[in-house]
Design an enzyme around this catalytic site. Structure first.
Site, PDB file in Angstrom:
ATOM      1  N   ASP A   6       7.403  -0.662   0.139  1.00 39.98           N
ATOM      2  CA  ASP A   6       6.533   0.513   0.241  1.00 39.98           C
ATOM      3  C   ASP A   6       7.355   1.743  -0.130  1.00 39.98           C
ATOM      4  O   ASP A   6       8.356   2.043   0.510  1.00 39.98           O
ATOM      5  CB  ASP A   6       5.994   0.604   1.678  1.00 39.98           C
ATOM      6  CG  ASP A   6       4.845   1.598   1.811  1.00 39.98           C
ATOM      7  OD1 ASP A   6       4.773   2.538   1.017  1.00 39.98           O
ATOM      8  OD2 ASP A   6       4.026   1.430   2.747  1.00 39.98           O
ATOM      9  N   ASP A  24       2.241   7.486  -2.500  1.00 35.46           N
ATOM     10  CA  ASP A  24       2.580   6.485  -1.483  1.00 35.46           C
ATOM     11  C   ASP A  24       1.995   5.167  -1.987  1.00 35.46           C
ATOM     12  O   ASP A  24       0.777   5.066  -2.163  1.00 35.46           O
ATOM     13  CB  ASP A  24       1.951   6.934  -0.153  1.00 35.46           C
ATOM     14  CG  ASP A  24       2.251   6.006   1.009  1.00 35.46           C
ATOM     15  OD1 ASP A  24       2.998   5.037   0.844  1.00 35.46           O
ATOM     16  OD2 ASP A  24       1.714   6.280   2.114  1.00 35.46           O
ATOM     17  N   HIS A  36      -4.551   6.779   4.834  1.00 37.41           N
ATOM     18  CA  HIS A  36      -4.486   8.117   5.413  1.00 37.41           C
ATOM     19  C   HIS A  36      -4.651   9.199   4.366  1.00 37.41           C
ATOM     20  O   HIS A  36      -4.302   9.014   3.194  1.00 37.41           O
ATOM     21  CB  HIS A  36      -3.141   8.307   6.127  1.00 37.41           C
ATOM     22  CG  HIS A  36      -1.973   7.800   5.317  1.00 37.41           C
ATOM     23  ND1 HIS A  36      -1.232   8.617   4.518  1.00 37.41           N
ATOM     24  CD2 HIS A  36      -1.465   6.541   5.141  1.00 37.41           C
ATOM     25  CE1 HIS A  36      -0.306   7.898   3.897  1.00 37.41           C
ATOM     26  NE2 HIS A  36      -0.420   6.624   4.245  1.00 37.41           N
ATOM     27  N   HIS A  64       0.745  12.031   6.576  1.00 38.14           N
ATOM     28  CA  HIS A  64      -0.426  11.619   7.362  1.00 38.14           C
ATOM     29  C   HIS A  64      -1.149  12.888   7.794  1.00 38.14           C
ATOM     30  O   HIS A  64      -0.897  13.427   8.852  1.00 38.14           O
ATOM     31  CB  HIS A  64      -0.016  10.768   8.566  1.00 38.14           C
ATOM     32  CG  HIS A  64       0.444   9.392   8.164  1.00 38.14           C
ATOM     33  ND1 HIS A  64      -0.321   8.268   8.362  1.00 38.14           N
ATOM     34  CD2 HIS A  64       1.573   8.977   7.549  1.00 38.14           C
ATOM     35  CE1 HIS A  64       0.335   7.211   7.887  1.00 38.14           C
ATOM     36  NE2 HIS A  64       1.491   7.608   7.393  1.00 38.14           N
ATOM     37  N   GLU A  87      -4.617   1.446   1.908  1.00 45.32           N
ATOM     38  CA  GLU A  87      -3.663   0.353   2.103  1.00 45.32           C
ATOM     39  C   GLU A  87      -4.150  -0.713   3.080  1.00 45.32           C
ATOM     40  O   GLU A  87      -3.813  -0.694   4.244  1.00 45.32           O
ATOM     41  CB  GLU A  87      -2.297   0.900   2.557  1.00 45.32           C
ATOM     42  CG  GLU A  87      -2.338   1.911   3.684  1.00 45.32           C
ATOM     43  CD  GLU A  87      -0.939   2.444   4.023  1.00 45.32           C
ATOM     44  OE1 GLU A  87       0.027   1.664   4.020  1.00 45.32           O
ATOM     45  OE2 GLU A  87      -0.828   3.647   4.304  1.00 45.32           O
ATOM     46  N   GLU A 116      -0.916  -0.955  -1.667  1.00 39.70           N
ATOM     47  CA  GLU A 116      -1.295   0.440  -1.434  1.00 39.70           C
ATOM     48  C   GLU A 116      -1.280   1.240  -2.722  1.00 39.70           C
ATOM     49  O   GLU A 116      -0.379   1.092  -3.539  1.00 39.70           O
ATOM     50  CB  GLU A 116      -0.302   1.078  -0.437  1.00 39.70           C
ATOM     51  CG  GLU A 116      -0.562   2.549  -0.142  1.00 39.70           C
ATOM     52  CD  GLU A 116       0.384   3.116   0.918  1.00 39.70           C
ATOM     53  OE1 GLU A 116       1.498   2.586   1.053  1.00 39.70           O
ATOM     54  OE2 GLU A 116      -0.022   4.078   1.592  1.00 39.70           O
TER      55      GLU A 116
HETATM   56 MN    MN Z   1       3.092   3.380   2.098  1.00 34.87          MN
HETATM   57 MN    MN Z   2       0.664   4.975   3.407  1.00 35.83          MN
END
Ligand code: MN
Ligand code: MN
Length: 297
Positions: A86, A97, A157, A165, A190, A281
């Site tokens: 990630d 992200d 998010h 976030h 995700e 994601e």
């Molecule tokens: Mn992530």
């Molecule tokens: Mn994330």
């Protein structure tokens, strides 16, 4: 959204996608992997391509669902299971992200394939006005109908500048009461999934290797104040790991800041029944006529 801001989100996304592709190519021929080597490889590529890490590269193996990054060398034999990588990249605070799962062994490869398809299906449904809870229900139902189970307490998010976030969740389960997607918003989407016999939820465990600064007031202790200033100037409010400044400060220094409520920790999250977890994601920008997937190659 302003054109120059969109361009920064897109650039962060292009870098993150390129990093993940190269990480996959790096891991693919190896049976013995080193989690530290993978995290450092991703982070150094991020910088090489002109981005900054938006958080430490997470390298989560099997039942570790999220938020693990190594501090020291961690060699493992990876011949079966699920390795999640990630990656976060930011350009001037505008974040991408994105995560992939590298799967080995037939049943794991199948789970990861379903996971990626579910992510792509839900992204196709995103547009202004859609209810987040309904999209979560779509994820949950598709995952279940294809023989798996979502991790119900992990969610995507809202993303904002220097804010990973930013309040709203993009759930992976149906939620009867939820807000809607608005034009101009940026989301990380995700889905995390596991086998049907898994608990479908996570526990937080120690040790924590990822932190973020939550208080900026001067500290009397000179050494700790130096660390506070270093974190503030290098990472701002974004997550960091003590590994990034281990030449100057110790893990214990960061734990002291945590006990003083200057930093908060993000402990690793483990599937409650220790079943392996898969994750994919992407980051998306929602515009009136268009949804831009910034992290798609
Ligand atoms: Mn992530
Ligand atoms: Mn994330």
């Amino acid at each position: 959204m302003r054109e120059d801001i969109i361009e920064k989100y897109l650039e962060a996304g292009r870098i993150a996608a390129k990093v993940l592709k190269e990480v996959r190519d790096f891991v693919t021929p190896k049976k013995k992997i080193d989690l530290l080597e993978i995290a450092e490889y991703a982070e150094s590529l991020t910088i090489k391509y002109g981005g900054m890490p938006a958080f430490p590269c997470n390298v989560d193996l099997n039942e570790v669902a999220a938020h693990y990054t190594p501090l020291t060398s961690e060699p493992v034999v990876f011949d079966e299971g699920l390795l999640k990588v990630d990656v976060g990249v930011h350009i001037d605070g505008y974040i991408a992200d994105t995560a992939i799962t590298i799967a080995r062994g037939e049943e794991y490869i199948e789970m990861a394939r379903v996971n990626e398809e579910v992510l792509n299906h839900v992204i196709d449904e995103i547009r202004p006005g859609r209810s987040l809870g309904e999209l979560g229900r779509l994820i949950e139902e598709e995952v279940y109908s294809r023989g798996y189970k979502v991790i119900s307490d992990l969610a995507g998010h809202l993303i904002d500048r220097y804010n990973l976030h930013a309040g709203k969740n993009f759930p992976n389960t149906g939620e009867p009461i939820s807000s809607s997607i608005k034009s101009g918003e940026v989301y990380a989407v995700e889905p995390f999934i596991t086998f049907r016999d898994g608990a479908g939820s996570v526990d937080r465990v120690e040790p924590t290797h990822i932190f973020s600064l939550v208080k900026t007031k001067k500290i009397k202790d000179k050494r700790l104040d130096g660390l506070r200033k270093l974190i503030m100037s290098r990472y701002g409010p974004l997550p960091f790991t003590p590994r990034w400044f281990s030449d100057k400060y110790t893990y214990e220094d960061v734990v002291k800041l945590e006990s003083m409520k200057y930093v908060r920790g993000y402990p690793p999250m483990i599937e409650k029944s220790f079943r392996p977890v898969s994750q994919f994601e992407h980051t998306v920008i929602v515009l009136d006529g268009d949804v831009l997937v910034t992290t798609r190659v």
